[in-house]
Design an enzyme around this catalytic site. Structure first.
Site, PDB file in Angstrom:
ATOM      1  N   GLY A  73      63.303  46.413  55.829  1.00  0.00           N
ATOM      2  CA  GLY A  73      64.443  45.969  56.121  1.00  0.00           C
ATOM      3  C   GLY A  73      65.749  45.771  55.307  1.00  0.00           C
ATOM      4  N   ASP A 110      66.047  43.208  53.242  1.00  0.00           N
ATOM      5  CA  ASP A 110      65.521  43.072  51.787  1.00  0.00           C
ATOM      6  C   ASP A 110      65.343  44.412  50.942  1.00  0.00           C
ATOM      7  OD1 ASP A 110      64.356  41.367  49.856  1.00  0.00           O
ATOM      8  OD2 ASP A 110      62.542  40.902  50.795  1.00  0.00           O
ATOM      9  N   ASP A 170      76.934  47.917  56.479  1.00  0.00           N
ATOM     10  CA  ASP A 170      75.699  47.671  55.528  1.00  0.00           C
ATOM     11  C   ASP A 170      76.025  46.622  54.773  1.00  0.00           C
ATOM     12  OD1 ASP A 170      73.832  47.978  53.465  1.00  0.00           O
ATOM     13  OD2 ASP A 170      73.848  50.256  53.732  1.00  0.00           O
ATOM     14  N   THR A 188      65.797  38.410  62.812  1.00  0.00           N
ATOM     15  CA  THR A 188      65.802  39.161  64.114  1.00  0.00           C
ATOM     16  C   THR A 188      65.250  40.503  64.065  1.00  0.00           C
ATOM     17  OG1 THR A 188      68.103  40.061  63.879  1.00  0.00           O
ATOM     18  CG2 THR A 188      67.806  37.906  64.935  1.00  0.00           C
TER      19      THR A 188
HETATM   20  N1  AR6 Z   1      72.639  45.647  56.244  1.00  0.00           N
HETATM   21  C1  AR6 Z   1      72.813  44.668  57.056  1.00  0.00           C
HETATM   22  N2  AR6 Z   1      71.559  44.648  57.911  1.00  0.00           N
HETATM   23  C2  AR6 Z   1      70.565  45.141  57.828  1.00  0.00           C
HETATM   24  C3  AR6 Z   1      70.469  46.194  56.730  1.00  0.00           C
HETATM   25  C4  AR6 Z   1      71.544  46.436  55.824  1.00  0.00           C
HETATM   26  N3  AR6 Z   1      71.360  47.638  54.876  1.00  0.00           N
HETATM   27  N4  AR6 Z   1      69.181  46.687  56.888  1.00  0.00           N
HETATM   28  C5  AR6 Z   1      68.390  46.147  58.051  1.00  0.00           C
HETATM   29  N5  AR6 Z   1      69.506  45.312  58.491  1.00  0.00           N
HETATM   30  P1  AR6 Z   1      64.798  42.301  58.549  1.00  0.00           P
HETATM   31  P2  AR6 Z   1      63.692  39.542  59.083  1.00  0.00           P
HETATM   32  C6  AR6 Z   1      69.179  44.165  59.573  1.00  0.00           C
HETATM   33  O1  AR6 Z   1      63.438  43.034  59.102  1.00  0.00           O
HETATM   34  O2  AR6 Z   1      63.536  39.563  60.322  1.00  0.00           O
HETATM   35  C7  AR6 Z   1      61.448  41.978  55.146  1.00  0.00           C
HETATM   36  O3  AR6 Z   1      60.408  42.756  54.785  1.00  0.00           O
HETATM   37  C8  AR6 Z   1      68.061  44.665  60.546  1.00  0.00           C
HETATM   38  O4  AR6 Z   1      68.434  45.641  61.579  1.00  0.00           O
HETATM   39  O5  AR6 Z   1      65.341  42.922  57.416  1.00  0.00           O
HETATM   40  O6  AR6 Z   1      64.188  38.243  58.302  1.00  0.00           O
HETATM   41  C9  AR6 Z   1      61.364  40.617  54.321  1.00  0.00           C
HETATM   42  O7  AR6 Z   1      60.813  40.897  52.969  1.00  0.00           O
HETATM   43  C10 AR6 Z   1      68.055  43.407  61.338  1.00  0.00           C
HETATM   44  O8  AR6 Z   1      69.166  43.148  62.343  1.00  0.00           O
HETATM   45  O9  AR6 Z   1      64.704  40.666  58.240  1.00  0.00           O
HETATM   46  C11 AR6 Z   1      60.698  39.717  54.759  1.00  0.00           C
HETATM   47  O10 AR6 Z   1      59.163  39.971  54.864  1.00  0.00           O
HETATM   48  C12 AR6 Z   1      68.366  42.338  60.232  1.00  0.00           C
HETATM   49  O11 AR6 Z   1      68.834  42.925  59.030  1.00  0.00           O
HETATM   50  C13 AR6 Z   1      60.976  40.112  56.519  1.00  0.00           C
HETATM   51  O12 AR6 Z   1      61.260  41.365  56.353  1.00  0.00           O
HETATM   52  C14 AR6 Z   1      67.044  41.491  59.640  1.00  0.00           C
HETATM   53  O13 AR6 Z   1      65.958  42.277  59.768  1.00  0.00           O
HETATM   54  C15 AR6 Z   1      62.179  39.253  56.894  1.00  0.00           C
HETATM   55  O14 AR6 Z   1      62.224  39.906  58.464  1.00  0.00           O
END
Ligand code: AR6
Length: 186
Positions: free
Chosen positions: A38, A40, A16, A124
């Site tokens: 996610g 963020d 995490d 991703t």
């Molecule tokens: N630690 C590490 N990785 C994580 C965590 C965590 N705590 N939580 C999720 N992931 P995403 P994107 C992973 O969707 O595709 C948001 O709403 C997750 O499993 O967070 O760049 C933003 O505001 C995945 O592998 O980011 C944007 O609108 C990775 O982080 C949009 O999503 C990225 O998934 C960005 O989408």
């Protein structure tokens, strides 16, 4: 999995990102810096409201770049809000934009004299960038910037949230080690 590149460490772990004690952590943000789900959402929850306030003051960030804020209650000193591309089939400069988001984070890390930085797998999740391709772009760019860096930065760690993502990054790192003579797997 760990690799060395010109004396610096590139590491892949399952975990995490909000728990990392690196000097900086990167966030997978959107171009309005409006917060979201996610990683963020997790970063904003763990950091507390100062993060959203700082993001609102900055106002936005173009896709393929990143901006820095403090890190509120997190262990890190900075959060670099990186905006990766939404996957639109691969013909919309997605790879260039994804590499740009990572590159800007590394530039910010140098600018702020960070010794270490943690990255999530940008684009991703919600943004649907195919995992294998994203892993290859991400690691290629971070390895290149680490190799070039003459500053304080000596460790970049990808903190991957599930086994499938870790496995894709491990495959991409092995592939990169075959291509780059200056990158050695530990
Ligand atoms: N630690 C590490 N990785 C994580 C965590 C965590 N705590 N939580 C999720 N992931 P995403 P994107 C992973 O969707 O595709 C948001 O709403 C997750 O499993 O967070 O760049 C933003 O505001 C995945 O592998 O980011 C944007 O609108 C990775 O982080 C949009 O999503 C990225 O998934 C960005 O989408």
């Amino acid at each position: 999995m760990k690799a060395k590149i010109s004396g610096k460490t590139l590491e892949l772990i399952l975990g995490d990102i909000t728990e990392q004690a690196t000097d900086a952590i990167a966030n997978a943000a959107n171009s309005r810096l409006a917060g979201g789900g996610g990683v963020d959402g997790a970063i904003h929850r763990a950091a507390g409201p100062t993060l959203a306030n700082e993001c609102a003051r900055i106002g936005g960030c173009p896709t393929g770049s990143a901006v820095a804020t403090g890190a509120g209650n997190l262990k890190a000193r900075y959060v670099f809000h990186a905006v990766g591309p939404i996957w639109r089939g691969g013909g919309q400069d997605e790879a260039k934009l994804l590499a740009g988001a990572y590159r800007k984070c590394l530039e910010l890390a140098e600018e702020k004299s960070c010794k270490s930085i943690a990255f999530p797998s940008i684009s991703t999740g919600v943004y649907a960038y195919p995992l294998e391709q994203a892993a290859s772009v991400a690691l290629g760019e971070v390895a290149e910037q680490l190799a070039r860096s003459a500053g304080k930065l000596h460790r970049a760690v990808f903190v991957l949230f599930d086994g499938a993502t870790l496995a894709a990054y491990e495959t991409a790192l092995r592939e990169l080690a075959r291509k780059r003579k200056d990158l050695q797997l530990d």
